[in-house]
Motif scaffolding. Structure first.
Motif, PDB file in Angstrom:
ATOM      1  N   LEU A 184       0.843  -1.201   0.000  1.00 17.47           N
ATOM      2  CA  LEU A 184       0.000   0.000   0.000  1.00 17.47           C
ATOM      3  C   LEU A 184       0.875   1.247   0.000  1.00 17.47           C
ATOM      4  CD1 LEU A 184      -2.751   1.433   0.293  1.00 17.47           C
ATOM      5  CD2 LEU A 184      -2.481   1.217   2.774  1.00 17.47           C
ATOM      6  N   GLU A 185       1.963   1.222   0.764  1.00 12.75           N
ATOM      7  CA  GLU A 185       2.841   2.390   0.837  1.00 12.75           C
ATOM      8  C   GLU A 185       3.400   2.738  -0.541  1.00 12.75           C
ATOM      9  OE1 GLU A 185       2.798  -0.096   2.977  1.00 12.75           O
ATOM     10  OE2 GLU A 185       2.317   0.913   4.876  1.00 12.75           O
ATOM     11  N   GLU A 186       3.775   1.704  -1.317  1.00 16.76           N
ATOM     12  CA  GLU A 186       4.299   1.968  -2.662  1.00 16.76           C
ATOM     13  C   GLU A 186       3.217   2.569  -3.549  1.00 16.76           C
ATOM     14  OE1 GLU A 186       6.276  -0.257  -6.555  1.00 16.76           O
ATOM     15  OE2 GLU A 186       5.424  -1.459  -4.929  1.00 16.76           O
ATOM     16  N   GLU A 187       2.015   2.025  -3.462  1.00 15.87           N
ATOM     17  CA  GLU A 187       0.915   2.562  -4.274  1.00 15.87           C
ATOM     18  C   GLU A 187       0.647   4.019  -3.924  1.00 15.87           C
ATOM     19  OE1 GLU A 187      -3.747   1.700  -5.465  1.00 15.87           O
ATOM     20  OE2 GLU A 187      -2.610   0.196  -4.338  1.00 15.87           O
ATOM     21  N   LEU A 188       0.673   4.343  -2.638  1.00 15.50           N
ATOM     22  CA  LEU A 188       0.419   5.724  -2.223  1.00 15.50           C
ATOM     23  C   LEU A 188       1.544   6.653  -2.659  1.00 15.50           C
ATOM     24  CD1 LEU A 188      -1.146   5.234   1.327  1.00 15.50           C
ATOM     25  CD2 LEU A 188      -2.313   5.747  -0.831  1.00 15.50           C
ATOM     26  N   ARG A 189       2.778   6.148  -2.696  1.00 16.75           N
ATOM     27  CA  ARG A 189       3.874   6.979  -3.200  1.00 16.75           C
ATOM     28  C   ARG A 189       3.660   7.328  -4.671  1.00 16.75           C
ATOM     29  NH1 ARG A 189       7.147   3.582   0.064  1.00 16.75           N
ATOM     30  NH2 ARG A 189       7.681   2.239  -1.718  1.00 16.75           N
ATOM     31  N   HIS A 190       3.196   6.341  -5.458  1.00 16.56           N
ATOM     32  CA  HIS A 190       2.908   6.619  -6.868  1.00 16.56           C
ATOM     33  C   HIS A 190       1.743   7.605  -6.997  1.00 16.56           C
ATOM     34  CE1 HIS A 190       5.808   3.753  -8.143  1.00 16.56           C
ATOM     35  NE2 HIS A 190       5.104   2.662  -7.869  1.00 16.56           N
ATOM     36  N   ALA A 191       0.699   7.402  -6.194  1.00 13.99           N
ATOM     37  CA  ALA A 191      -0.462   8.292  -6.250  1.00 13.99           C
ATOM     38  C   ALA A 191      -0.079   9.707  -5.831  1.00 13.99           C
ATOM     39  CB  ALA A 191      -1.579   7.754  -5.346  1.00 13.99           C
ATOM     40  N   SER A 192       0.784   9.817  -4.829  1.00 14.23           N
ATOM     41  CA  SER A 192       1.235  11.134  -4.376  1.00 14.23           C
ATOM     42  C   SER A 192       2.052  11.819  -5.467  1.00 14.23           C
ATOM     43  CB  SER A 192       2.063  10.986  -3.095  1.00 14.23           C
ATOM     44  OG  SER A 192       2.496  12.245  -2.626  1.00 14.23           O
ATOM     45  N   ALA A 193       2.906  11.052  -6.136  1.00 12.42           N
ATOM     46  CA  ALA A 193       3.692  11.624  -7.235  1.00 12.42           C
ATOM     47  C   ALA A 193       2.778  12.113  -8.356  1.00 12.42           C
ATOM     48  CB  ALA A 193       4.675  10.582  -7.762  1.00 12.42           C
ATOM     49  N   CYS A 194       1.721  11.346  -8.642  1.00 12.42           N
ATOM     50  CA  CYS A 194       0.756  11.758  -9.673  1.00 12.42           C
ATOM     51  C   CYS A 194       0.090  13.074  -9.282  1.00 12.42           C
ATOM     52  CB  CYS A 194      -0.283  10.660  -9.868  1.00 12.42           C
ATOM     53  SG  CYS A 194      -1.520  11.027 -11.137  1.00 12.42           S
ATOM     54  N   ALA A 195      -0.316  13.187  -8.018  1.00 13.96           N
ATOM     55  CA  ALA A 195      -0.971  14.412  -7.539  1.00 13.96           C
ATOM     56  C   ALA A 195      -0.045  15.617  -7.673  1.00 13.96           C
ATOM     57  CB  ALA A 195      -1.411  14.228  -6.096  1.00 13.96           C
ATOM     58  N   GLN A 196       1.223  15.424  -7.301  1.00 12.58           N
ATOM     59  CA  GLN A 196       2.160  16.548  -7.336  1.00 12.58           C
ATOM     60  C   GLN A 196       2.547  16.911  -8.771  1.00 12.58           C
ATOM     61  OE1 GLN A 196       5.326  16.328  -4.151  1.00 12.58           O
ATOM     62  NE2 GLN A 196       4.302  14.369  -3.732  1.00 12.58           N
ATOM     63  N   ASP A 197       2.776  15.904  -9.596  1.00  8.60           N
ATOM     64  CA  ASP A 197       3.240  16.179 -10.956  1.00  8.60           C
ATOM     65  C   ASP A 197       2.144  16.737 -11.853  1.00  8.60           C
ATOM     66  OD1 ASP A 197       5.682  15.248 -10.131  1.00  8.60           O
ATOM     67  OD2 ASP A 197       5.480  13.273 -11.061  1.00  8.60           O
ATOM     68  N   THR A 198       0.895  16.317 -11.630  1.00  2.00           N
ATOM     69  CA  THR A 198      -0.211  16.789 -12.475  1.00  2.00           C
ATOM     70  C   THR A 198      -0.972  17.945 -11.828  1.00  2.00           C
ATOM     71  OG1 THR A 198      -1.795  15.201 -11.518  1.00  2.00           O
ATOM     72  CG2 THR A 198      -0.512  14.470 -13.439  1.00  2.00           C
ATOM     73  N   ARG A 199      -0.574  18.319 -10.598  1.00  5.67           N
ATOM     74  CA  ARG A 199      -1.264  19.389  -9.853  1.00  5.67           C
ATOM     75  C   ARG A 199      -2.746  19.087  -9.711  1.00  5.67           C
ATOM     76  NH1 ARG A 199       2.275  21.201  -7.024  1.00  5.67           N
ATOM     77  NH2 ARG A 199       0.970  23.033  -6.573  1.00  5.67           N
ATOM     78  N   CYS A 200      -3.029  17.861  -9.336  1.00  9.19           N
ATOM     79  CA  CYS A 200      -4.407  17.369  -9.234  1.00  9.19           C
ATOM     80  C   CYS A 200      -4.557  16.649  -7.902  1.00  9.19           C
ATOM     81  CB  CYS A 200      -4.680  16.415 -10.398  1.00  9.19           C
ATOM     82  SG  CYS A 200      -6.234  15.506 -10.307  1.00  9.19           S
ATOM     83  N   HIS A 201      -5.629  16.911  -7.159  1.00  8.93           N
ATOM     84  CA  HIS A 201      -5.892  16.143  -5.952  1.00  8.93           C
ATOM     85  C   HIS A 201      -6.277  14.714  -6.347  1.00  8.93           C
ATOM     86  CE1 HIS A 201      -6.060  20.134  -4.119  1.00  8.93           C
ATOM     87  NE2 HIS A 201      -5.936  19.538  -2.947  1.00  8.93           N
ATOM     88  N   VAL A 202      -5.738  13.747  -5.611  1.00  7.82           N
ATOM     89  CA  VAL A 202      -5.972  12.337  -5.911  1.00  7.82           C
ATOM     90  C   VAL A 202      -6.501  11.639  -4.661  1.00  7.82           C
ATOM     91  CG1 VAL A 202      -4.821  10.146  -6.469  1.00  7.82           C
ATOM     92  CG2 VAL A 202      -4.256  12.215  -7.760  1.00  7.82           C
ATOM     93  N   LEU A 203      -7.483  10.775  -4.852  1.00  2.00           N
ATOM     94  CA  LEU A 203      -8.047   9.983  -3.759  1.00  2.00           C
ATOM     95  C   LEU A 203      -7.686   8.523  -4.006  1.00  2.00           C
ATOM     96  CD1 LEU A 203      -9.835  10.866  -1.327  1.00  2.00           C
ATOM     97  CD2 LEU A 203     -11.789   9.927  -2.570  1.00  2.00           C
ATOM     98  N   ALA A 204      -7.144   7.858  -2.978  1.00  3.98           N
ATOM     99  CA  ALA A 204      -6.721   6.461  -3.121  1.00  3.98           C
ATOM    100  C   ALA A 204      -7.267   5.643  -1.964  1.00  3.98           C
ATOM    101  CB  ALA A 204      -5.197   6.365  -3.160  1.00  3.98           C
ATOM    102  N   SER A 205      -7.405   4.334  -2.192  1.00  4.25           N
ATOM    103  CA  SER A 205      -7.909   3.434  -1.162  1.00  4.25           C
ATOM    104  C   SER A 205      -6.912   3.316  -0.017  1.00  4.25           C
ATOM    105  CB  SER A 205      -8.170   2.042  -1.746  1.00  4.25           C
ATOM    106  OG  SER A 205      -9.167   2.093  -2.733  1.00  4.25           O
TER     107      SER A 205
END
Length: 276
Positions: free
Chosen positions: A71-92
């Protein structure tokens, strides 16, 4: 919201994400991979689905069929997506409740949030209701504690003002459970720890913590509390009360940690059935 097997990384975006924007980000993040976005993959391509999912705060859904190792790895990818695309992201998250998620912000924050239950149940719409409201932990005592004094002593240990701490008391009858498969209060060396206090915080913003991290933090707080009161307590956390599938359904095994400020002991309070 729990997703037991991370077959695909699944996120929800706060805005439309174009195929070009998504492909650019994926190829930068996973340089060794080739992605098939919204079409059937061929050869070693990774299948990606990206499409609208209705209204609410997160109207866009992205699924990347590239399993994360944790889960930690998935959240790191999701966080990178949020920061790089300047978009809020919601993850499980990893909780059983379908109404809690991790919110990743463009500034790098990882926040634990609740979504509106009626909107999710009725239309599958994701609307932020506020910081996640589940308890930070529970303690059981062999004697009744004064909630006001308990709040006063717990608040500095939790690092919050007393006005933000919330306490709920429950009292179990002083008897053995009829079956080892029934929920019970802790019984340690014949002593019944039947006074239980559920502790919550009125968060302004709740940082995300894994179930294991929450359990470790709560055990540390409970050990310090035991030293203040000069009596043992039992620390309960969701991490120690996990439900798994068994033949015929699912069932939980519940444990807690007995602490006297010096030592610790794991106590089983409910056995898990092998089958229904």
């Amino acid at each position: 919201m729990n997703r037991a097997i991370p077959f695909a990384m699944e996120w929800y975006g706060s805005r439309h994400i174009s195929d070009l924007e998504l492909r650019t980000w994926l190829e930068q993040r996973f340089a060794a991979r080739v992605f098939a976005i919204n079409r059937e993959p061929v050869a070693d391509e990774v299948w990606v689905e990206s499409h609208p999912r209705g209204g609410g705060d997160f109207p866009w859904r992205v699924e990347v069929y590239l399993p994360a190792t944790s889960l930690e790895e998935e959240l790191r990818h999701a966080s990178a997506c949020a920061q790089d695309t300047r978009c809020h992201v919601l993850a499980s998250d990893e909780r059983i409740s379908p109404y809690t998620f991790v919110l990743l912000t463009p500034t790098g924050d990882m926040l634990h949030v609740d979504v509106e239950t009626s909107a999710l149940d009725e239309s599958g719409t994701l609307i932020i209701a506020g910081p996640a409201s589940h308890p930070v932990g529970r303690i059981s005592s062999a004697t009744r504690l004064e909630p006001a004094l308990l709040t006063e002593r717990l608040s500095p240990l939790l690092g919050v003002p007393g006005s933000q701490a919330r306490m709920t008391e429950s009292i179990r009858p002083p008897r053995e459970p009829a079956s080892p498969y029934e929920h019970s209060h802790p019984i340690v060396d014949g002593v019944h720890y039947r006074f239980t206090y559920s502790v919550s915080i009125a968060w302004e913003a709740r940082p995300w913590r894994s179930l294991q991290q929450e359990a470790e933090d709560w055990e540390h707080v409970t050990a310090r509390l035991a030293r203040l009161y000069r009596q043992p307590f039992c620390a309960h956390s969701e991490h120690l009360e996990q439900v798994i599938n068994i033949p015929g359904g699912s069932d939980s095994e519940c444990r807690c940690i007995w602490l006297d400020g010096v030592g610790r002991r794991e106590v089983l309070t409910k056995h898990r059935r092998r089958a229904w």
